[in-house]
Design a protein around this motif. Structure first.
Motif, PDB file in Angstrom:
ATOM      1  N   ALA A   1      12.853   7.093  10.075  1.00  0.00           N
ATOM      2  CA  ALA A   1      13.929   6.411   9.124  1.00  0.00           C
ATOM      3  C   ALA A   1      13.791   4.865   8.860  1.00  0.00           C
ATOM      4  CB  ALA A   1      15.398   7.010   9.343  1.00  0.00           C
ATOM      5  N   GLU A   2      13.837   4.362   9.985  1.00  0.00           N
ATOM      6  CA  GLU A   2      13.743   2.849  10.005  1.00  0.00           C
ATOM      7  C   GLU A   2      12.721   2.273   9.287  1.00  0.00           C
ATOM      8  OE1 GLU A   2      14.373   0.681  13.676  1.00  0.00           O
ATOM      9  OE2 GLU A   2      15.564   2.246  14.263  1.00  0.00           O
ATOM     10  N   ILE A   3      11.227   2.953   9.363  1.00  0.00           N
ATOM     11  CA  ILE A   3      10.187   2.508   8.718  1.00  0.00           C
ATOM     12  C   ILE A   3      10.346   2.844   7.202  1.00  0.00           C
ATOM     13  CG2 ILE A   3       7.631   2.982   8.578  1.00  0.00           C
ATOM     14  CD1 ILE A   3       7.447   3.759  11.625  1.00  0.00           C
ATOM     15  N   PHE A   4      10.719   4.045   6.931  1.00  0.00           N
ATOM     16  CA  PHE A   4      11.154   4.441   5.539  1.00  0.00           C
ATOM     17  C   PHE A   4      12.126   3.225   4.838  1.00  0.00           C
ATOM     18  CE2 PHE A   4      12.623   6.768   1.811  1.00  0.00           C
ATOM     19  CZ  PHE A   4      11.362   7.562   1.422  1.00  0.00           C
ATOM     20  N   ALA A   5      12.979   3.315   5.646  1.00  0.00           N
ATOM     21  CA  ALA A   5      14.079   2.236   5.011  1.00  0.00           C
ATOM     22  C   ALA A   5      13.338   0.562   4.697  1.00  0.00           C
ATOM     23  CB  ALA A   5      15.170   1.996   5.719  1.00  0.00           C
ATOM     24  N   ALA A   6      12.408   0.480   5.593  1.00  0.00           N
ATOM     25  CA  ALA A   6      11.945  -0.957   5.600  1.00  0.00           C
ATOM     26  C   ALA A   6      10.778  -1.134   4.407  1.00  0.00           C
ATOM     27  CB  ALA A   6      11.343  -1.562   6.765  1.00  0.00           C
ATOM     28  N   ALA A   7      10.298   0.152   4.061  1.00  0.00           N
ATOM     29  CA  ALA A   7       9.067   0.110   3.257  1.00  0.00           C
ATOM     30  C   ALA A   7       9.424   0.130   1.785  1.00  0.00           C
ATOM     31  CB  ALA A   7       7.918   1.401   3.263  1.00  0.00           C
ATOM     32  N   ARG A   8       8.612  -0.362   0.814  1.00  0.00           N
ATOM     33  CA  ARG A   8       8.629  -0.281  -0.583  1.00  0.00           C
ATOM     34  C   ARG A   8       7.915   0.923  -0.993  1.00  0.00           C
ATOM     35  NH1 ARG A   8       8.413  -6.845  -1.867  1.00  0.00           N
ATOM     36  NH2 ARG A   8      10.320  -7.352  -0.668  1.00  0.00           N
TER      37      ARG A   8
ATOM     38  N   ARG B   1       0.632  -1.236  -0.176  1.00  0.00           N
ATOM     39  CA  ARG B   1       0.084  -0.029   0.074  1.00  0.00           C
ATOM     40  C   ARG B   1       0.939   1.087   0.029  1.00  0.00           C
ATOM     41  NH1 ARG B   1      -2.536  -5.029   1.602  1.00  0.00           N
ATOM     42  NH2 ARG B   1      -4.743  -4.322   1.784  1.00  0.00           N
ATOM     43  N   ALA B   2       0.361   2.376  -0.394  1.00  0.00           N
ATOM     44  CA  ALA B   2       1.104   3.588  -0.455  1.00  0.00           C
ATOM     45  C   ALA B   2       1.153   3.998   1.047  1.00  0.00           C
ATOM     46  CB  ALA B   2       0.365   4.607  -1.167  1.00  0.00           C
ATOM     47  N   LEU B   3       2.442   4.601   1.422  1.00  0.00           N
ATOM     48  CA  LEU B   3       2.927   4.604   2.890  1.00  0.00           C
ATOM     49  C   LEU B   3       3.194   6.397   2.826  1.00  0.00           C
ATOM     50  CD1 LEU B   3       3.279   3.960   5.667  1.00  0.00           C
ATOM     51  CD2 LEU B   3       5.627   3.025   5.035  1.00  0.00           C
ATOM     52  N   LEU B   4       2.717   6.944   3.803  1.00  0.00           N
ATOM     53  CA  LEU B   4       2.895   8.220   4.061  1.00  0.00           C
ATOM     54  C   LEU B   4       3.442   8.251   5.620  1.00  0.00           C
ATOM     55  CD1 LEU B   4       3.458  11.366   3.712  1.00  0.00           C
ATOM     56  CD2 LEU B   4       0.849  11.877   4.297  1.00  0.00           C
ATOM     57  N   ILE B   5       4.951   8.913   5.952  1.00  0.00           N
ATOM     58  CA  ILE B   5       5.500   8.902   7.174  1.00  0.00           C
ATOM     59  C   ILE B   5       5.454  10.343   7.620  1.00  0.00           C
ATOM     60  CG2 ILE B   5       7.425   8.173   8.640  1.00  0.00           C
ATOM     61  CD1 ILE B   5       8.073   6.045   6.390  1.00  0.00           C
ATOM     62  N   LEU B   6       4.603  10.688   8.785  1.00  0.00           N
ATOM     63  CA  LEU B   6       5.001  12.077   9.274  1.00  0.00           C
ATOM     64  C   LEU B   6       5.455  12.032  10.318  1.00  0.00           C
ATOM     65  CD1 LEU B   6       1.170  13.377   8.566  1.00  0.00           C
ATOM     66  CD2 LEU B   6       3.152  13.772   7.277  1.00  0.00           C
ATOM     67  N   HIS B   7       6.518  12.805  10.653  1.00  0.00           N
ATOM     68  CA  HIS B   7       7.338  12.730  11.917  1.00  0.00           C
ATOM     69  C   HIS B   7       7.646  14.058  12.440  1.00  0.00           C
ATOM     70  CE1 HIS B   7       8.770   9.321  14.780  1.00  0.00           C
ATOM     71  NE2 HIS B   7       9.082  10.438  15.336  1.00  0.00           N
ATOM     72  N   ALA B   8       7.778  14.480  13.501  1.00  0.00           N
ATOM     73  CA  ALA B   8       8.594  15.654  14.063  1.00  0.00           C
ATOM     74  C   ALA B   8       9.727  15.438  14.304  1.00  0.00           C
ATOM     75  CB  ALA B   8       7.891  16.305  15.307  1.00  0.00           C
ATOM     76  N   PRO B   9      10.979  16.118  13.750  1.00  0.00           N
ATOM     77  CA  PRO B   9      12.251  15.986  14.171  1.00  0.00           C
ATOM     78  C   PRO B   9      12.492  16.446  15.632  1.00  0.00           C
ATOM     79  CG  PRO B   9      12.241  17.385  12.312  1.00  0.00           C
ATOM     80  CD  PRO B   9      10.782  17.137  12.813  1.00  0.00           C
ATOM     81  N   LEU B  10      11.945  17.209  16.526  1.00  0.00           N
ATOM     82  CA  LEU B  10      12.132  17.306  17.709  1.00  0.00           C
ATOM     83  C   LEU B  10      11.221  16.402  18.784  1.00  0.00           C
ATOM     84  CD1 LEU B  10      12.066  21.237  17.368  1.00  0.00           C
ATOM     85  CD2 LEU B  10      13.735  19.710  17.318  1.00  0.00           C
TER      86      LEU B  10
ATOM     87  N   LYS C   1      10.195  13.959  21.252  1.00  0.00           N
ATOM     88  CA  LYS C   1      11.373  13.338  22.348  1.00  0.00           C
ATOM     89  C   LYS C   1      10.904  12.185  22.851  1.00  0.00           C
ATOM     90  CE  LYS C   1      12.970  18.046  23.751  1.00  0.00           C
ATOM     91  NZ  LYS C   1      13.062  19.094  24.907  1.00  0.00           N
ATOM     92  N   THR C   2       9.641  11.793  22.528  1.00  0.00           N
ATOM     93  CA  THR C   2       9.138  10.627  22.955  1.00  0.00           C
ATOM     94  C   THR C   2       9.448   9.473  22.066  1.00  0.00           C
ATOM     95  OG1 THR C   2       7.090  11.731  23.900  1.00  0.00           O
ATOM     96  CG2 THR C   2       6.832   9.216  23.582  1.00  0.00           C
ATOM     97  N   VAL C   3       9.234   9.625  20.755  1.00  0.00           N
ATOM     98  CA  VAL C   3       9.712   8.538  19.758  1.00  0.00           C
ATOM     99  C   VAL C   3      10.606   9.352  18.850  1.00  0.00           C
ATOM    100  CG1 VAL C   3       8.963   7.193  17.725  1.00  0.00           C
ATOM    101  CG2 VAL C   3       7.346   7.241  19.812  1.00  0.00           C
ATOM    102  N   GLY C   4      11.805   8.888  18.747  1.00  0.00           N
ATOM    103  CA  GLY C   4      12.989   9.770  18.056  1.00  0.00           C
ATOM    104  C   GLY C   4      12.843   9.723  16.515  1.00  0.00           C
ATOM    105  N   ILE C   5      13.120  10.804  15.902  1.00  0.00           N
ATOM    106  CA  ILE C   5      12.920  10.790  14.362  1.00  0.00           C
ATOM    107  C   ILE C   5      13.618   9.503  13.742  1.00  0.00           C
ATOM    108  CG2 ILE C   5      15.065  12.099  14.153  1.00  0.00           C
ATOM    109  CD1 ILE C   5      11.845  12.608  12.102  1.00  0.00           C
ATOM    110  N   GLU C   6      14.559   8.834  14.123  1.00  0.00           N
ATOM    111  CA  GLU C   6      15.436   7.804  13.663  1.00  0.00           C
ATOM    112  C   GLU C   6      14.197   6.623  13.561  1.00  0.00           C
ATOM    113  OE1 GLU C   6      15.515   7.309  18.043  1.00  0.00           O
ATOM    114  OE2 GLU C   6      15.699   8.881  16.760  1.00  0.00           O
TER     115      GLU C   6
END
Length: 407
Positions: A208-215, A189-198, A200-205
């Motif tokens: 990056a991991e979700i994006f790398a794992a997705a096609r 399915r098409a995937l959109l990842i929204l994330h805040a660089p700041l 502090k609860t779930v880091g921006i990294e």
């Protein structure tokens, strides 16, 4: 927008509390929203995103997971797997009422849950995560020193956001074993990842991991200065606008879905709301828009009314005709702007006034010309305005030939 409150059965037979935010006209599609860990369907981020999406024509179902908010069940007996199951039951309920979701959106741990659930919901075409962890086990860091107690004694009281929750060993074991990478890789399915660089609860990294794992197709959009809970109104509204704009390319074209194939040169108008006045318009199958009446006249105000479309045609044709003439004469016309307003007034000199009260339709047209033009050039272009084809049609003896067409 209207909000409907109802309940549906969750995975364990408990009644789950839900809200369905609907546009004021038939929705183009439906989105299913999963809230963050220990939150509820009514947190500001979920509410604001649902309201904005609804204003853009997308119905949104948000519900409380088992044991949270107004839903039945005991939180300590739930886990990540049960959240995924609740999402699947919510999708089934929407399908049963003719609103099968094509979009699924998840915030924080809800984002991880939608990544896991999407592959099991056939109607889903697009997936959106907001501040989601790449691994459900990430939430264990909220338990702090209680984590060892949970593992050794089977459960512990944990303070989460100022509230105490009982966390059992089965919850920890469930998130430890819930690997997301295979589900992300096989999402299809098409995937959109929204994330805040700041965040502090779930880091921006994690993004990056979700994006790398997705096609592909996959997209990433930063939420800039937003916090994890998307507490600022402007951040929630921006997220909703991004979601609506991004998801539009993965939904069926409105003309194809509701109007069918429209031949070139034809403008097709199809009723979009039998209880109101909203009409879907397709121009040769290439351009889609809506006509409607104002709320004052029992419409929804989501499109120009028919006379405004008529005024737009006159204004556009006037501007094009003036531009064409100035271009032909090589005159220094920098910009042309046309205001058109419409009013209907009684005419004292109408030819049929002795038989019935008759109105003369009057369009008021104000033309602004910008450029180093002489007075003579300006006057000539004012005269040319009356030569525009739509003006001639409106002021001439146009005929409308009408016939019925078999289904």
């Amino acid at each position: 927008m209207t909000t409907e409150r109802f309940v549906f059965d969750g995975h364990a037979g408990h009644k789950l509390s839900a809200r369905l935010d609907r546009p004021d006209y038939p929705p183009r599609t439906t989105a299913l929203f999963a809230h963050c860990f220990t939150c509820s369907k009514d947190i500001p981020a979920a509410r604001r995103i649902a309201e904005k999406l609804s204003s853009l024509g997308i119905a949104v179902l948000r519900f409380d997971f088992s044991g949270l908010g107004h839903s039945e069940g005991e939180f300590e007996n739930t886990n990540f797997t049960s959240n995924v199951a609740d999402l699947e039951y919510a999708a089934r309920h929407l399908e049963s009422v003719g609103l099968a979701p094509s979009i699924i959106i998840g915030h924080s741990l809800g984002g991880a849950a939608v990544l896991k659930a999407a592959g099991n919901i056939g109607s889903i075409k697009a997936v959106v995560t907001i501040g989601a962890p790449a691994d459900p086990g990430h939430v264990a860091h909220h338990f702090g020193r209680n984590l060892d107690k949970i593992r050794s004694e089977g459960e512990a009281e944990v303070n989460l956001g100022g509230r105490y929750f009982t966390i059992k060993k089965q919850f920890v074991e469930d998130i430890d074993s819930a690997s997301l990478k295979p589900a992300i890789a096989n999402l299809r399915r098409a995937l959109l990842i929204l994330h805040a660089p700041l965040d502090k609860t779930v880091g921006i990294e994690n993004a990056a991991e979700i994006f790398a794992a997705a096609r592909h197709p996959k997209s990433f959009v930063t939420l800039d200065k937003a916090d994890h809970l998307i507490t600022r109104h402007e951040d929630a509204e921006y997220a909703a606008e991004v979601i609506a704009a991004w998801v539009s390319r993965y939904l069926p074209d409105e003309a194809e879905r509701d109007i069918g194939r429209v031949p070139d040169g034809t403008v097709r108008v199809s009723e979009d709301d039998a209880d109101g006045f909203r009409q879907m318009i397709s121009v040769g199958g290439k351009f889609q828009m809506f006509a409607d009446e104002s709320k004052q006249h029992k419409g929804t105000g989501t499109g120009p009314n028919p006379y405004q479309f008529l005024s737009a045609g006159l204004g556009a044709c006037t501007a094009m005709t003036i531009r064409m003439y100035a271009r032909h004469k090589n005159w220094p016309l920098d910009h042309v702007e046309v205001d058109v307003s419409f009013d209907r007034i009684y005419a004292d000199d109408c030819t049929a006034c002795d038989k019935a009260q008759t109105r003369v339709d009057t369009f008021t047209r104000l033309i602004r010309l910008r450029g180093t033009l002489t007075d003579g050039q300006r006057e000539r272009m004012l005269a040319i305005a009356d030569k525009c084809p739509v003006h001639k049609t409106l002021s001439g003896n146009a005929r409308v030939a009408t016939s019925l067409v078999d289904e």
